[in-house]
Motif scaffolding. Sequence first.
Motif, PDB file in Angstrom:
ATOM      1  N   THR A 153       9.241 -39.608  24.507  1.00 51.24           N
ATOM      2  CA  THR A 153       9.212 -40.175  23.158  1.00 51.24           C
ATOM      3  C   THR A 153      10.387 -39.693  22.307  1.00 51.24           C
ATOM      4  N   LEU A 154      11.090 -38.649  22.783  1.00 43.73           N
ATOM      5  CA  LEU A 154      12.260 -38.155  22.051  1.00 43.73           C
ATOM      6  C   LEU A 154      13.475 -39.051  22.258  1.00 43.73           C
ATOM      7  N   GLY A 155      13.417 -39.930  23.252  1.00 43.31           N
ATOM      8  CA  GLY A 155      14.561 -40.815  23.483  1.00 43.31           C
ATOM      9  C   GLY A 155      15.070 -40.651  24.888  1.00 43.31           C
ATOM     10  N   ARG A 156      16.272 -41.179  25.119  1.00 42.52           N
ATOM     11  CA  ARG A 156      16.850 -41.221  26.456  1.00 42.52           C
ATOM     12  C   ARG A 156      17.002 -39.815  27.033  1.00 42.52           C
ATOM     13  N   ALA A 157      16.516 -39.611  28.256  1.00 42.10           N
ATOM     14  CA  ALA A 157      16.678 -38.318  28.913  1.00 42.10           C
ATOM     15  C   ALA A 157      17.072 -38.469  30.372  1.00 42.10           C
ATOM     16  N   ALA A 158      16.641 -39.558  31.013  1.00 43.93           N
ATOM     17  CA  ALA A 158      16.946 -39.713  32.431  1.00 43.93           C
ATOM     18  C   ALA A 158      18.366 -40.203  32.630  1.00 43.93           C
ATOM     19  N   GLY A 159      19.059 -39.642  33.611  1.00 39.98           N
ATOM     20  CA  GLY A 159      20.396 -40.111  33.948  1.00 39.98           C
ATOM     21  C   GLY A 159      21.471 -39.507  33.111  1.00 39.98           C
ATOM     22  N   ASP A 179      17.302 -44.247  39.330  1.00 39.63           N
ATOM     23  CA  ASP A 179      17.109 -45.632  38.887  1.00 39.63           C
ATOM     24  C   ASP A 179      15.617 -45.945  38.751  1.00 39.63           C
ATOM     25  N   TRP A 180      14.833 -45.486  39.728  1.00 35.12           N
ATOM     26  CA  TRP A 180      13.374 -45.684  39.661  1.00 35.12           C
ATOM     27  C   TRP A 180      12.791 -45.027  38.409  1.00 35.12           C
ATOM     28  N   LEU A 181      13.267 -43.816  38.076  1.00 33.43           N
ATOM     29  CA  LEU A 181      12.745 -43.113  36.905  1.00 33.43           C
ATOM     30  C   LEU A 181      13.098 -43.860  35.617  1.00 33.43           C
ATOM     31  N   ARG A 182      14.337 -44.355  35.530  1.00 33.29           N
ATOM     32  CA  ARG A 182      14.720 -45.122  34.328  1.00 33.29           C
ATOM     33  C   ARG A 182      13.880 -46.385  34.180  1.00 33.29           C
ATOM     34  N   SER A 183      13.603 -47.032  35.299  1.00 27.00           N
ATOM     35  CA  SER A 183      12.762 -48.232  35.261  1.00 27.00           C
ATOM     36  C   SER A 183      11.337 -47.880  34.813  1.00 27.00           C
ATOM     37  N   LEU A 184      10.815 -46.749  35.323  1.00 25.22           N
ATOM     38  CA  LEU A 184       9.477 -46.307  34.934  1.00 25.22           C
ATOM     39  C   LEU A 184       9.406 -46.022  33.439  1.00 25.22           C
ATOM     40  N   LYS A 185      10.444 -45.414  32.900  1.00 22.25           N
ATOM     41  CA  LYS A 185      10.447 -45.102  31.473  1.00 22.25           C
ATOM     42  C   LYS A 185      10.433 -46.362  30.624  1.00 22.25           C
ATOM     43  N   ARG A 186      11.098 -47.400  31.087  1.00 19.37           N
ATOM     44  CA  ARG A 186      11.079 -48.660  30.331  1.00 19.37           C
ATOM     45  C   ARG A 186       9.688 -49.287  30.366  1.00 19.37           C
ATOM     46  N   ARG A 187       9.009 -49.161  31.502  1.00 24.99           N
ATOM     47  CA  ARG A 187       7.678 -49.765  31.642  1.00 24.99           C
ATOM     48  C   ARG A 187       6.592 -48.929  30.960  1.00 24.99           C
ATOM     49  N   ASN A 188       6.751 -47.617  30.982  1.00 26.29           N
ATOM     50  CA  ASN A 188       5.703 -46.721  30.467  1.00 26.29           C
ATOM     51  C   ASN A 188       6.350 -45.579  29.683  1.00 26.29           C
ATOM     52  N   PRO A 189       6.913 -45.875  28.516  1.00 27.84           N
ATOM     53  CA  PRO A 189       7.712 -44.875  27.796  1.00 27.84           C
ATOM     54  C   PRO A 189       6.912 -43.700  27.242  1.00 27.84           C
ATOM     55  N   ALA A 190       5.590 -43.796  27.216  1.00 28.17           N
ATOM     56  CA  ALA A 190       4.778 -42.703  26.675  1.00 28.17           C
ATOM     57  C   ALA A 190       4.101 -41.880  27.768  1.00 28.17           C
ATOM     58  N   MET A 191       4.473 -42.090  29.019  1.00 26.18           N
ATOM     59  CA  MET A 191       3.794 -41.407  30.115  1.00 26.18           C
ATOM     60  C   MET A 191       3.952 -39.894  30.006  1.00 26.18           C
TER      61      MET A 191
END
Length: 417
Positions: free
Chosen positions: A411-417, A394-406
């Motif tokens: 940048t390829l799209g959904r990967a976590a979960g 859940d933390w990783l998905r939240s991080l991706k929403r906040r910083n999707p280019a980290m």
Amino acid sequence: MTAMDRAKPFCIAKREVWEAYKQVKANRGAAGVDGQSIEDFDRDLGKNLYRIWNRMSSGSYFPPPVRRVDIPKGDTGGTRPLGIPTVSDRIAQMVVKRHLEPILEPVFHRNSYGYRPGKSAHDALVKARQRCWEHDWVLDLDIKSFFDEIDWDLLMRAVRRHTDCPWVLLYLERWLRAPVSMPNGDLVGRESGTPQGAVVSPVLANLFLHYAFDLWMQREYPTIPFERYADDAICHCANEAQALELRQALEQRFSECRLRLHPEKTKIVYCKDANRPGEYPERSFDFLGYTFRSRSAVGRNQKRFASFIPAVSDKAAKRMRLEVRRWRMHLRTDLELDEIARWTRPFLSGWVRYYGRFYPSKLREGLRTIDAFIVRWVSRKYKRFRGHTLAAWDWLRSLKRRNPAMFAHWTLGRAAG
């Protein structure tokens, strides 16, 4: 030009050696048998460059042995030999390459894509995809040990058709005959081939196959299009009978050129898709790190259909996953996540740029392992996530929403979960 320059038997401009050095430095590369790195070479740059120019201009340049390095080859457990020249030898080879390339480039076939200015592997893949839609069958060629088996006499005959420059011919023959320094220190002579890893090898390989394959195809089978990237080639046929005939003819042709097609890896493939539903044993092939086969695609009407298209190959995806495991990212709790992102960015960005060009969802699937390592990292670094894997995801998905280019693969799209 000074009196000393005019006294040299070969007229090679010092500027050419300087330009060659700049290209070699930009390409970097490992040290050769002398252990000298680019940084070591730069410590006495003027003297080192003068020595190369002086020896090449006087005809007294003799290449040192080539250091052999064996690198893993796919997932077969085998290896591919690379020949690593010294820094000085790479510069000398670049001088010759810079002389040959402008002469040969206008001659090379339009369907030859490997190691050529203005052409790329993606260009070859785009053309291959288009032609697979237009032709039902592919002959996937594999030339057995091509770089090791190039015949020197045939190669030099091809070179002489395009240049009579005495110093170019002299040094090419010396490079071809330079011994190989094996990992145990033994020096092994060679009787054929040009080392993969040598600066001048790609242009020589293209020239050899220009005559052995490209022009022969143009003359004997002008209606069969092909893409060739160095020694990797595919031919597009109208039907199975034509592919079988071409394979037999190419076996004879390559035999005349003292080469061999690999009997198991050379295969005839049916390009199955929604409009070509036939059942045949071979329905996929690999080309330049991509696998071409039938895949689900979305049409202009937003409906799904089966299309014969490329995506990152399983072999390439496996190599990337093994590289990620070697990083042992989950153990680097001494680093913050943004530091890990900076450390891994050159690798991930390169993979995304190359393998994400076609069917990126397949690459996204292959790189899911990175997200799993990030979750393991956060679970080790922060007590609140230990034993709480779902919370870490859940933390990783939240991080991706906040910083999707980290991380580049996000940048390829959904990967976590």
